[in-house]
Design an enzyme around this catalytic site. Structure first.
Site, PDB file in Angstrom:
ATOM      1  N   SER A   1      24.289 -14.443  61.190  1.00  0.00           N
ATOM      2  CA  SER A   1      25.473 -14.594  60.353  1.00  0.00           C
ATOM      3  C   SER A   1      26.587 -13.679  60.872  1.00  0.00           C
ATOM      4  O   SER A   1      26.991 -13.794  62.018  1.00  0.00           O
ATOM      5  CB  SER A   1      25.126 -14.322  58.890  1.00  0.00           C
ATOM      6  OG  SER A   1      26.183 -14.705  58.039  1.00  0.00           O
ATOM      7  N   GLN A   2      27.079 -12.722  60.067  1.00  0.00           N
ATOM      8  CA  GLN A   2      28.062 -11.775  60.590  1.00  0.00           C
ATOM      9  C   GLN A   2      27.507 -11.077  61.821  1.00  0.00           C
ATOM     10  O   GLN A   2      28.223 -10.866  62.809  1.00  0.00           O
ATOM     11  CB  GLN A   2      28.435 -10.740  59.538  1.00  0.00           C
ATOM     12  CG  GLN A   2      29.372  -9.662  60.066  1.00  0.00           C
ATOM     13  CD  GLN A   2      29.636  -8.560  59.044  1.00  0.00           C
ATOM     14  OE1 GLN A   2      30.695  -8.493  58.468  1.00  0.00           O
ATOM     15  NE2 GLN A   2      28.650  -7.712  58.816  1.00  0.00           N
TER      16      GLN A   2
ATOM     17  N   HIS B   1      22.164 -21.717  55.025  1.00  0.00           N
ATOM     18  CA  HIS B   1      22.477 -20.540  55.827  1.00  0.00           C
ATOM     19  C   HIS B   1      21.263 -19.670  56.152  1.00  0.00           C
ATOM     20  O   HIS B   1      21.360 -18.770  56.988  1.00  0.00           O
ATOM     21  CB  HIS B   1      23.548 -19.708  55.121  1.00  0.00           C
ATOM     22  CG  HIS B   1      24.199 -18.689  56.013  1.00  0.00           C
ATOM     23  ND1 HIS B   1      24.706 -18.992  57.256  1.00  0.00           N
ATOM     24  CD2 HIS B   1      24.400 -17.353  55.851  1.00  0.00           C
ATOM     25  CE1 HIS B   1      25.203 -17.903  57.819  1.00  0.00           C
ATOM     26  NE2 HIS B   1      25.026 -16.898  56.997  1.00  0.00           N
TER      27      HIS B   1
ATOM     28  N   ASP C   1      24.336 -25.900  56.611  1.00  0.00           N
ATOM     29  CA  ASP C   1      24.887 -24.557  56.410  1.00  0.00           C
ATOM     30  C   ASP C   1      26.348 -24.658  55.986  1.00  0.00           C
ATOM     31  O   ASP C   1      27.220 -24.988  56.791  1.00  0.00           O
ATOM     32  CB  ASP C   1      24.753 -23.757  57.703  1.00  0.00           C
ATOM     33  CG  ASP C   1      25.122 -22.290  57.556  1.00  0.00           C
ATOM     34  OD1 ASP C   1      25.689 -21.921  56.506  1.00  0.00           O
ATOM     35  OD2 ASP C   1      24.827 -21.516  58.484  1.00  0.00           O
TER      36      ASP C   1
ATOM     37  N   TYR D   1      26.858 -10.080  56.671  1.00  0.00           N
ATOM     38  CA  TYR D   1      27.983  -9.708  55.807  1.00  0.00           C
ATOM     39  C   TYR D   1      27.511  -9.044  54.514  1.00  0.00           C
ATOM     40  O   TYR D   1      26.678  -9.585  53.784  1.00  0.00           O
ATOM     41  CB  TYR D   1      28.769 -10.967  55.473  1.00  0.00           C
ATOM     42  CG  TYR D   1      30.154 -10.776  54.904  1.00  0.00           C
ATOM     43  CD1 TYR D   1      31.229 -10.510  55.735  1.00  0.00           C
ATOM     44  CD2 TYR D   1      30.392 -10.908  53.542  1.00  0.00           C
ATOM     45  CE1 TYR D   1      32.515 -10.381  55.229  1.00  0.00           C
ATOM     46  CE2 TYR D   1      31.666 -10.779  53.021  1.00  0.00           C
ATOM     47  CZ  TYR D   1      32.724 -10.515  53.867  1.00  0.00           C
ATOM     48  OH  TYR D   1      34.001 -10.388  53.361  1.00  0.00           O
TER      49      TYR D   1
END
Length: 322
Positions: free
Chosen positions: A187-188, A303, A273, A92
């Protein structure tokens, strides 16, 4: 932050309460059909990077709506015949950055394609170069509520479609072996990977790390960290629209793409996370349809997840597939 989500034994059995739309498959079939009415128009322009062990191409292809999307294709300099392909998606706020930021996978003798994420690339890393020319209804700053008024307008409809086209563009290069294609990202990028794994039927493997964009009903309430918090802040202002927002998000929930996953998968989760809570990651992992799946768990990480340790795990794991 100490452990805040479910205990690990409960995570292994956790199932999302996200409700799958009845027209989920029809929605995505129509979306991809409309996009494929535009010529893919994949163009590969050689780039002089000063790197001697790899050849780099500046790639442009037609994504959602025929909009131009950028990427980098990096090949081992010695490549003379089609080789396995790794397609990577970015976290992201980041973009494709600069070519020398992406050398790991080409160093293994594989082709590597990294997709720029439309409208992003200004939050970290070396930047991005792909615009998102589509407007939308009022949204909270960020990307999570752009077009949340309707599934047809939602931002990630465009991104996930771009990602499918990225696989098609990378496979169109004569030195990539379409039959040995892997999708991965963190992640994203992990959330996009799961979507691609549900929309592209013939991948060799997928590897989503600490994936975002999964189990929206829980994610929006169990963590107050951004980007998921964007949803709550939008609904804090737009009172009474929770059900409508969750309906839109259900078309983009990694849990529903995971139930259509048809490739071996290696996930990772971090138990501290707060950005992508482990229960939301396990929701997608537990829903993943292919029997050949595994998840690496990092007990005391946030994260950042496994970081270089997870990279090492993927390097070892992928030897069995490509």
């Amino acid at each position: 932050m100490a452990l805040f989500d479910l205990p690990l034994d409960e995570l292994r059995d956790y199932r999302s309460e996200s409700v799958e739309p009845e027209d989920f498959d029809a929605f995505w079939s129509k979306t991809l059909q409309e996009t494929r009415e535009h010529d893919l128009d994949a163009r590969f322009e050689p780039v002089d990077t000063g790197l001697t062990t790899v050849d780099v191409y500046d790639v442009t292809f037609a994504g959602f709506g025929g909009h131009p999307v950028k990427g980098w294709l990096t090949l081992p300099a010695a490549a003379e015949e089609p080789i396995p392909l790794v397609v990577e998606f970015i976290g992201y706020g980041g973009g494709r950055g600069l070519p020398h930021e992406h050398l790991l996978w080409a160093s293994t003798g594989r082709a590597h394609f990294v997709m720029d994420t439309r409208g992003q690339g200004s939050g970290w890393g070396g930047g991005g170069g792909t615009a998102d020319p589509v407007g939308g209804a009022p949204a909270y700053p960020g990307f999570m509520t752009r077009g949340i008024d309707a599934p047809e307008n939602y931002y990630y409809r465009r991104v996930f479609t771009d990602a499918v086209r990225a696989v098609e563009a990378a496979r169109s290069h004569p030195l990539t072996d379409a039959s040995r294609t892997v999708a991965l990202g963190g992640s994203q990028g992990g959330g996009i990977t799961i979507a691609v794994g549900g929309l592209v039927p013939d991948l060799a493997a997928v590897a989503p790390d600490v994936p975002f964009l999964c189990d929206y009903p829980r994610a929006a309430t169990v963590t107050d960290r951004h980007p998921y918090r964007e949803i709550g802040l939008f609904l804090k202002t737009h009172r009474g629209r929770t059900a409508d927002a969750l309906r839109t998000l259900s078309y983009f929930d990694g849990v529903h793409f995971a139930s259509r996953g048809r490739a071996p998968a290696l996930f990772s989760a971090a138990l501290e996370d707060q950005t992508c809570p482990p229960s939301t990651v396990f929701a997608a992992f537990n829903a993943w349809a292919h029997d050949d799946k595994a998840i690496e768990v990092y007990d005391f990480n946030d994260h950042e997840g496994g970081g270089p340790f997870q990279e090492a795990a993927k390097l070892k794991w992928l030897r069995s597939y490509v």
